[in-house]
Design an enzyme around this catalytic site. Structure first.
Site, PDB file in Angstrom:
ATOM      1  N   TYR A 156       0.829  -1.203   0.000  1.00  0.00           N
ATOM      2  CA  TYR A 156       0.000   0.000   0.000  1.00  0.00           C
ATOM      3  C   TYR A 156       0.866   1.257   0.000  1.00  0.00           C
ATOM      4  O   TYR A 156       2.000   1.253   0.479  1.00  0.00           O
ATOM      5  CB  TYR A 156      -0.947  -0.014   1.199  1.00  0.00           C
ATOM      6  CG  TYR A 156      -1.677  -1.330   1.334  1.00  0.00           C
ATOM      7  CD1 TYR A 156      -2.534  -1.769   0.323  1.00  0.00           C
ATOM      8  CD2 TYR A 156      -1.497  -2.157   2.433  1.00  0.00           C
ATOM      9  CE1 TYR A 156      -3.206  -2.980   0.425  1.00  0.00           C
ATOM     10  CE2 TYR A 156      -2.155  -3.371   2.554  1.00  0.00           C
ATOM     11  CZ  TYR A 156      -3.001  -3.783   1.536  1.00  0.00           C
ATOM     12  OH  TYR A 156      -3.653  -4.990   1.630  1.00  0.00           O
ATOM     13  N   THR A 228      -8.180   0.801  17.646  1.00  0.00           N
ATOM     14  CA  THR A 228      -8.933   0.929  18.896  1.00  0.00           C
ATOM     15  C   THR A 228      -9.682   2.258  18.978  1.00  0.00           C
ATOM     16  O   THR A 228     -10.099   2.672  20.056  1.00  0.00           O
ATOM     17  CB  THR A 228      -7.995   0.787  20.110  1.00  0.00           C
ATOM     18  OG1 THR A 228      -7.038   1.854  20.091  1.00  0.00           O
ATOM     19  CG2 THR A 228      -7.279  -0.552  20.084  1.00  0.00           C
TER      20      THR A 228
END
Length: 319
Positions: A156, A228
């Site tokens: 990526y 998170t």
């Protein structure tokens, strides 16, 4: 189902008001109240994984349930130093690496099949000593946790793209314990906290060694998980190092002075910026510690309940 529907109905007016007055989704979420972690997946449809995902992070680590994997390799982090910016985002203290130079800090080995370019570091901490870390051990939290994130630069082009893709992100978790002498590289960050007292403020940090932040251990735990914070993308390979580093009371008190808002509207303290642990849903948590061989040789081993760096009784003695 009925309770969830009522909750969503209660949230909609506030969420729609926030959008109407031009408040971005990034500003809307928090770590408590009706915009806290329990509601992230309800206030924005693009964050649905936060509530419905099956590979969410953080998790509680149970030493007696770790799975030894002989194929796990040693983790390698490049040792050269980097410059960057430490920012109070209103959610966390985030250090972003200056990657405009040709020399990047890369991480390889461990459970990783690709090369990952380190991108940023997040600080999570509590307003009290018995909470603050996102990952816990046997249900016990540490006062703080550093999370270093990198992206898969072989597949990526950048961090934002990789965050949406399979095997896109590595998260290295370092748990922090209170001590009389701090990690030297951590001091380079905490020395700047007075400059980022309020949300949106920033400070330059030079010559930081991300490798130097790591504890002196070759052992770790690893599992497949998520970011998170919203949108909780399930693209993170987590590596939790099997030893803490130390932060002094003075340093953590400095962090606890950070505020979410600007000087005119400081809002609440930045601390307690941690998400509660999430169900494993039968995910294995692997380790590179061969506890069977260690037992035969009479060595302490991190995979068994009574002989782990983060064992519960040791943690209690240090409190």
């Amino acid at each position: 189902m009925f309770a969830a529907r009522i909750t969503l109905q209660a949230l909609l007016p506030a969420a729609l008001f926030a959008v109407a007055v031009g408040v971005s989704w990034e500003e809307w979420w928090t770590y408590d109240g009706i915009s806290g972690p329990a509601f992230w997946g309800l206030i924005n449809p693009e964050w649905s994984l936060c509530n419905r995902g099956r590979r969410q992070s953080p998790v509680n680590l149970e030493p007696d349930k770790l799975l030894f994997d002989p194929n796990l390799r040693l983790l390698h982090v490049d040792k050269h130093r980097v410059n960057g910016v430490l920012v109070n985002t209103g959610h966390s203290a985030v250090f972003t690496v200056d990657n405009t130079t040709r020399r990047h800090v890369n991480v390889t080995g461990g459970p990783l099949s690709y090369l990952y370019q380190l991108h940023e570091l997040h600080l999570h901490y509590g307003l009290h000593d018995d909470m603050g870390s996102e990952h816990t051990v046997n249900g016990h939290a540490f006062p703080a946790e550093i999370q270093i994130f990198g992206f898969n630069s072989q597949l990526y082009s950048n961090y934002s793209d990789a965050l949406q893709r399979a095997q896109g992100i590595v998260g290295i978790s370092i748990l922090l314990q209170l001590g009389d002498l701090s990690n030297a590289e951590l001091r380079l960050l905490t020395d700047q906290v007075e400059k980022i007292r309020h949300g949106g403020s920033s400070a330059q940090v030079t010559r930081l060694s991300l490798q130097g932040l790591l504890p002196t251990t070759e052992t770790y735990m690893t599992y497949d998980g998520s970011a998170t914070m919203p949108a909780c993308q399930e693209t993170v390979t987590w590596i939790v190092l099997n030893k803490p580093i130390y932060i002094t009371k003075q340093q953590i008190h400095g962090l606890r002075r950070l505020m979410q808002g600007d000087p005119k509207h400081p809002k609440a303290p930045l601390g307690n910026n941690f998400r509660q642990t999430q169900p494993l849903h039968f995910r294995p948590v692997r380790t590179n510690i061969d506890f069977k061989n260690n037992q035969k040789e009479g060595k302490f081993c991190a995979s068994m309940y009574n002989s782990v760096h983060y064992k519960a009784n040791e943690w209690k003695r240090r409190r």
